[in-house]
Design a protein around this motif. Structure first.
Motif, PDB file in Angstrom:
ATOM      1  N   ALA A  95       0.582  -1.196  -0.111  1.00  0.00           N
ATOM      2  CA  ALA A  95      -0.004  -0.483   0.098  1.00  0.00           C
ATOM      3  C   ALA A  95       1.177   1.509  -0.145  1.00  0.00           C
ATOM      4  O   ALA A  95       1.913   1.636   0.314  1.00  0.00           O
ATOM      5  CB  ALA A  95      -0.857  -0.157   1.342  1.00  0.00           C
ATOM      6  N   ILE A  96       0.587   2.969  -0.782  1.00  0.00           N
ATOM      7  CA  ILE A  96       1.115   3.845  -0.359  1.00  0.00           C
ATOM      8  C   ILE A  96       0.320   4.855   0.837  1.00  0.00           C
ATOM      9  O   ILE A  96      -0.500   4.211   1.045  1.00  0.00           O
ATOM     10  CB  ILE A  96       0.813   4.416  -1.535  1.00  0.00           C
ATOM     11  N   SER A  97       1.334   5.020   1.605  1.00  0.00           N
ATOM     12  CA  SER A  97       0.784   5.471   3.014  1.00  0.00           C
ATOM     13  C   SER A  97       1.813   6.540   2.551  1.00  0.00           C
ATOM     14  O   SER A  97       2.663   7.089   2.134  1.00  0.00           O
ATOM     15  CB  SER A  97       0.595   4.196   3.872  1.00  0.00           C
ATOM     16  N   TYR A  98       2.104   6.935   4.376  1.00  0.00           N
ATOM     17  CA  TYR A  98       2.602   8.707   4.207  1.00  0.00           C
ATOM     18  C   TYR A  98       3.952   7.672   5.910  1.00  0.00           C
ATOM     19  O   TYR A  98       3.091   7.377   6.257  1.00  0.00           O
ATOM     20  CB  TYR A  98       1.839   9.576   4.883  1.00  0.00           C
ATOM     21  N   GLU A  99       4.821   8.282   6.299  1.00  0.00           N
ATOM     22  CA  GLU A  99       5.731   8.410   7.244  1.00  0.00           C
ATOM     23  C   GLU A  99       5.232   8.500   8.279  1.00  0.00           C
ATOM     24  O   GLU A  99       5.078   7.261   9.474  1.00  0.00           O
ATOM     25  CB  GLU A  99       6.811   8.917   6.767  1.00  0.00           C
ATOM     26  N   PRO A 100       4.002   9.633   8.488  1.00  0.00           N
ATOM     27  CA  PRO A 100       3.433   9.695   9.994  1.00  0.00           C
ATOM     28  C   PRO A 100       2.604   8.349  10.039  1.00  0.00           C
ATOM     29  O   PRO A 100       2.415   8.087  11.072  1.00  0.00           O
ATOM     30  CB  PRO A 100       2.821  10.686  10.043  1.00  0.00           C
ATOM     31  N   GLU A 101       1.661   8.558   9.305  1.00  0.00           N
ATOM     32  CA  GLU A 101       0.627   7.036   8.896  1.00  0.00           C
ATOM     33  C   GLU A 101       1.632   6.052   9.670  1.00  0.00           C
ATOM     34  O   GLU A 101       0.341   5.292  10.606  1.00  0.00           O
ATOM     35  CB  GLU A 101       0.038   7.396   7.946  1.00  0.00           C
ATOM     36  N   ILE A 102       2.936   5.238   8.977  1.00  0.00           N
ATOM     37  CA  ILE A 102       2.737   4.497   9.784  1.00  0.00           C
ATOM     38  C   ILE A 102       3.327   4.673  10.643  1.00  0.00           C
ATOM     39  O   ILE A 102       3.075   3.437  11.548  1.00  0.00           O
ATOM     40  CB  ILE A 102       4.386   4.313   8.756  1.00  0.00           C
ATOM     41  N   MET A 103       3.959   5.714  11.846  1.00  0.00           N
ATOM     42  CA  MET A 103       4.442   5.669  12.459  1.00  0.00           C
ATOM     43  C   MET A 103       3.090   5.323  13.674  1.00  0.00           C
ATOM     44  O   MET A 103       3.048   4.751  14.680  1.00  0.00           O
ATOM     45  CB  MET A 103       4.980   6.913  13.211  1.00  0.00           C
ATOM     46  N   LEU A 104       1.980   6.120  13.096  1.00  0.00           N
ATOM     47  CA  LEU A 104       0.856   6.183  14.292  1.00  0.00           C
ATOM     48  C   LEU A 104       0.673   4.922  13.945  1.00  0.00           C
ATOM     49  O   LEU A 104       0.282   4.435  15.062  1.00  0.00           O
ATOM     50  CB  LEU A 104      -0.233   7.262  13.689  1.00  0.00           C
ATOM     51  N   ALA A 105       0.278   4.056  12.862  1.00  0.00           N
ATOM     52  CA  ALA A 105      -0.474   3.014  12.509  1.00  0.00           C
ATOM     53  C   ALA A 105       0.369   1.949  13.890  1.00  0.00           C
ATOM     54  O   ALA A 105      -0.352   1.220  14.297  1.00  0.00           O
ATOM     55  CB  ALA A 105      -0.138   2.428  10.984  1.00  0.00           C
ATOM     56  N   ARG A 106       2.054   1.573  13.701  1.00  0.00           N
ATOM     57  CA  ARG A 106       2.428   1.172  14.698  1.00  0.00           C
ATOM     58  C   ARG A 106       2.545   1.288  16.056  1.00  0.00           C
ATOM     59  O   ARG A 106       2.260   0.675  17.004  1.00  0.00           O
ATOM     60  CB  ARG A 106       3.776   1.070  14.491  1.00  0.00           C
ATOM     61  N   VAL A 227       5.341   6.765   0.983  1.00  0.00           N
ATOM     62  CA  VAL A 227       5.756   5.223   1.346  1.00  0.00           C
ATOM     63  C   VAL A 227       5.346   4.426   0.640  1.00  0.00           C
ATOM     64  O   VAL A 227       4.273   4.165   0.448  1.00  0.00           O
ATOM     65  CB  VAL A 227       6.680   5.084   3.170  1.00  0.00           C
ATOM     66  N   LEU A 228       6.631   3.122   0.590  1.00  0.00           N
ATOM     67  CA  LEU A 228       5.381   1.871  -0.213  1.00  0.00           C
ATOM     68  C   LEU A 228       5.555   0.898   1.294  1.00  0.00           C
ATOM     69  O   LEU A 228       6.649   0.882   2.162  1.00  0.00           O
ATOM     70  CB  LEU A 228       6.477   1.285  -0.577  1.00  0.00           C
ATOM     71  N   ALA A 229       4.775   0.408   1.822  1.00  0.00           N
ATOM     72  CA  ALA A 229       4.199  -0.271   3.158  1.00  0.00           C
ATOM     73  C   ALA A 229       3.772  -2.055   2.583  1.00  0.00           C
ATOM     74  O   ALA A 229       3.096  -1.659   1.386  1.00  0.00           O
ATOM     75  CB  ALA A 229       2.828   0.473   4.043  1.00  0.00           C
TER      76      ALA A 229
END
Length: 350
Positions: A95-106, A227-229
């Protein structure tokens, strides 16, 4: 702007995976050697097709994914908040996402990880129209429209504080996705959330005299906008697929750089509503940010120290509840030229 944001593919056989690991240990890291077994890959976009995705659509149009043994299905999410949830649920591969969204998700214990940068610097900007100054020091007593995303509110606080302005003296209004209409109507004096390579390009073409300042030029720590997640199971078990996907995406993006007109045509095939004039201008603005700024770095490179600095900033601003080990959030393991055993690149268990 940052959007506030299927079938499950069959895993590679143990023999193929072992062969891939052997290739990775050699000086050549090309996982596309030979004829890989075709497999389905579901890629979920972050938003509607736009210039940020031009490398993806160019790779698809040129058959680069097929050459890599991948049958890539590109999905536009009905809910912009869905891509990471689909990954965590095993209903998408990438999935395409955003660096801050990766951090919030984790921080919410979703087992997802960034496996490569797509847009390798911030696109989110402070923006005005009609030639109004975009100087944060002049925002005292003004109204700023935002998309209502918590970390972008923190961006605005950081920008104002860096300019010596008390954030309490600036009124902010959540206008959602209506950032451009809010500016043009005079409802707000400035906005924070629009992308300089999309909305900024649109406003320039319409001669609205925008003034634009990317957030990293105003005191916000640099980060990878897109980013690519992948889910952690995919990271641990399906590295060969990730490598082949990113190599094919690199070839598509390089082809877009070499032939922007063909890239615009590929993008407009996917999004016919985009005017040729806007698509061409937006692609031209976007292409440079799809490649690393640091010389010698591979396509998709993520500066993990920069990630750590950004994570620490989020923690200081109460956006994260737990300390961050960035090695559990992002990896360069699967980038062209990278490989198993590369110091600092291998993913860590969450």
């Amino acid at each position: 702007m940052t959007r506030s944001r299927r079938p499950l593919a069959v895993l590679l056989s143990a023999a193929l995976l072992a062969g891939t690991l052997a290739l990775s240990a050699c000086s050549s890291k090309d996982d596309t050697a030979g004829t890989p077994q075709p497999r389905q890959v579901t890629l979920v976009l972050d938003y509607l097709p736009n210039a940020d995705h031009v490398g993806i659509y160019m790779a698809q149009a040129r058959g680069e994914f097929r050459k890599a043994g991948l049958d890539v299905r590109i999905v536009t999410p009905s809910d912009p908040a869905a891509p990471l949830k689909l990954l965590a649920a095993g209903r998408a591969d990438i999935a395409i996402s955003y660096e801050p969204e990766i951090m919030l998700a984790r921080d919410k214990r979703l087992e997802v990880m960034s496996v490569g940068a797509l847009a390798q610097r911030p696109l989110t900007s402070l923006m005005t129209v009609k030639g109004r100054a975009v100087d944060p020091a002049k925002l005292t007593g003004k109204t700023v429209g935002t998309a209502g995303i918590p970390y972008q509110d923190a961006y605005l606080d950081q920008i104002l504080q860096s300019a010596g302005v008390d954030p309490a003296t600036v009124r902010r209004v959540n206008v959602g996705f209506n950032l451009v209409p809010a500016m043009l109507s005079g409802r707000v004096d400035a906005t924070l959330g629009a992308f300089w390579n999309v909305e900024g390009v649109q406003l320039r073409l319409e001669k609205r005299r925008p003034r634009i300042a990317p957030v990293d030029e105003l005191g916000v720590p640099p980060y990878d906008e897109l980013v690519l997640a992948a889910g952690f199971d995919t990271v641990q078990q399906d590295g060969a697929m990730l490598r082949r996907f990113i190599q094919a995406l690199q070839r598509g993006t390089r082809a877009a750089e070499a032939d922007p007109a063909a890239a615009v045509a590929a993008l407009r095939d996917a999004a016919p509503d985009l005017s040729k004039r806007f698509a061409a201008a937006s692609v031209e603005a976007t292409l440079p940010v799809l490649f690393p700024e640091e010389p010698g770095r591979p396509f998709g490179f993520q500066n993990l120290q920069q990630w750590q600095d950004y994570a620490d900033w989020m923690r200081r601003n109460d956006l994260l509840t737990q300390p961050v080990d960035v090695g559990t959030l992002a990896t360069n393991e699967f980038l062209p030229g990278e490989g198993l055993g590369n110091a600092g690149a291998s993913p860590k268990a969450p």
